[in-house]
Design a protein around this motif. Structure first.
Motif, PDB file in Angstrom:
ATOM      1  N   GLU A  61      96.506  25.335  70.776  1.00  0.00           N
ATOM      2  CA  GLU A  61      95.461  25.571  71.776  1.00  0.00           C
ATOM      3  C   GLU A  61      95.473  24.470  72.834  1.00  0.00           C
ATOM      4  OE1 GLU A  61      91.883  25.866  69.455  1.00  0.00           O
ATOM      5  OE2 GLU A  61      92.185  28.009  69.059  1.00  0.00           O
ATOM      6  N   SER A  62      95.680  23.227  72.421  1.00  0.00           N
ATOM      7  CA  SER A  62      95.734  22.121  73.379  1.00  0.00           C
ATOM      8  C   SER A  62      96.907  22.284  74.330  1.00  0.00           C
ATOM      9  CB  SER A  62      95.863  20.780  72.641  1.00  0.00           C
ATOM     10  OG  SER A  62      94.728  20.546  71.858  1.00  0.00           O
ATOM     11  N   VAL A  63      98.051  22.710  73.819  1.00  0.00           N
ATOM     12  CA  VAL A  63      99.221  22.940  74.671  1.00  0.00           C
ATOM     13  C   VAL A  63      98.931  24.060  75.660  1.00  0.00           C
ATOM     14  CG1 VAL A  63     101.613  23.744  74.671  1.00  0.00           C
ATOM     15  CG2 VAL A  63     100.874  22.053  72.997  1.00  0.00           C
ATOM     16  N   LEU A  64      98.346  25.157  75.185  1.00  0.00           N
ATOM     17  CA  LEU A  64      98.008  26.272  76.048  1.00  0.00           C
ATOM     18  C   LEU A  64      97.016  25.853  77.131  1.00  0.00           C
ATOM     19  CD1 LEU A  64      98.349  29.259  76.676  1.00  0.00           C
ATOM     20  CD2 LEU A  64      96.520  29.735  75.056  1.00  0.00           C
ATOM     21  N   ASN A  65      96.002  25.070  76.774  1.00  0.00           N
ATOM     22  CA  ASN A  65      95.020  24.585  77.751  1.00  0.00           C
ATOM     23  C   ASN A  65      95.684  23.686  78.791  1.00  0.00           C
ATOM     24  OD1 ASN A  65      92.966  25.980  76.510  1.00  0.00           O
ATOM     25  ND2 ASN A  65      92.304  24.227  75.277  1.00  0.00           N
ATOM     26  N   GLY A  66      96.615  22.866  78.345  1.00  0.00           N
ATOM     27  CA  GLY A  66      97.332  21.986  79.271  1.00  0.00           C
ATOM     28  C   GLY A  66      98.183  22.770  80.246  1.00  0.00           C
ATOM     29  N   ILE A  67      98.836  23.803  79.761  1.00  0.00           N
ATOM     30  CA  ILE A  67      99.668  24.638  80.637  1.00  0.00           C
ATOM     31  C   ILE A  67      98.787  25.396  81.618  1.00  0.00           C
ATOM     32  CG2 ILE A  67     101.195  26.660  80.667  1.00  0.00           C
ATOM     33  CD1 ILE A  67     102.366  25.625  78.014  1.00  0.00           C
ATOM     34  N   SER A  68      97.657  25.892  81.153  1.00  0.00           N
ATOM     35  CA  SER A  68      96.730  26.628  82.018  1.00  0.00           C
ATOM     36  C   SER A  68      96.161  25.732  83.108  1.00  0.00           C
ATOM     37  CB  SER A  68      95.583  27.215  81.186  1.00  0.00           C
ATOM     38  OG  SER A  68      96.073  28.141  80.267  1.00  0.00           O
ATOM     39  N   ALA A  69      95.981  24.470  82.824  1.00  0.00           N
ATOM     40  CA  ALA A  69      95.427  23.537  83.805  1.00  0.00           C
ATOM     41  C   ALA A  69      96.413  23.234  84.926  1.00  0.00           C
ATOM     42  CB  ALA A  69      95.022  22.240  83.116  1.00  0.00           C
ATOM     43  N   LEU A  70      97.691  23.485  84.715  1.00  0.00           N
ATOM     44  CA  LEU A  70      98.683  23.250  85.762  1.00  0.00           C
ATOM     45  C   LEU A  70      98.553  24.273  86.808  1.00  0.00           C
ATOM     46  CD1 LEU A  70     101.830  22.472  83.589  1.00  0.00           C
ATOM     47  CD2 LEU A  70     100.408  20.849  84.827  1.00  0.00           C
TER      48      LEU A  70
END
Length: 140
Positions: free
Chosen positions: A131-140
């Motif tokens: 989930e943290s990886v997905l949130n980080g990618i979404s923030a880009l």
């Protein structure tokens, strides 16, 4: 050639040839277990001894041998199996036990599945990490 237990003459000839029969069956080394927490440990997984593990007390001869072989360099599970002359499944169980006891770390190229009991399997990556990886990618 007669069948049955070897007689004294054949035992003496084996000793003279430098052959030593295994005195402990593989299933006895693992306490009868055929699976470990790291059931999918790849053959090429590299084993690294953690600091202070070599000084551990109360280890079986097989676990001491693993520590000795991996003390100065990374050693794969397959290499340990060959060096210890034990089946790969036995070495996987011993390595998993030693990792759980904080004596080793295992380096793999893919996440390792961990069996949590009752038929459940948990991936090496937790849901919160994904989930943290997905949130980080979404923030880009």
């Amino acid at each position: 050639m007669p069948y049955g237990p070897p007689g004294p003459a054949s035992h003496a000839s084996r000793a003279a040839d430098g052959y030593e029969a295994a005195t402990v069956r593989p299933y006895a080394v693992t306490g009868g277990r055929v699976r470990s927490a790291l059931s999918d440990l790849p053959l090429e997984a590299l084993v690294e001894v953690l600091p202070g593990a070599v000084a551990s007390r109360g280890l079986t001869p097989e676990k001491r041998a693993i520590l000795q072989h991996a003390a100065h360099t990374y050693v794969s599970v397959a290499e340990l199996s060959a060096l210890l002359r034990l089946p790969v499944g036995v070495v996987r169980i011993l390595v998993a036990d030693m990792q759980e006891d904080g004596q080793l770390t295992v380096h793999t190229s893919a996440p390792v599945n961990v069996h949590t009991g009752h038929g459940n399997t948990q991936s090496g990556l937790s849901l919160s990490v994904l989930e943290s990886v997905l949130n980080g990618i979404s923030a880009l």
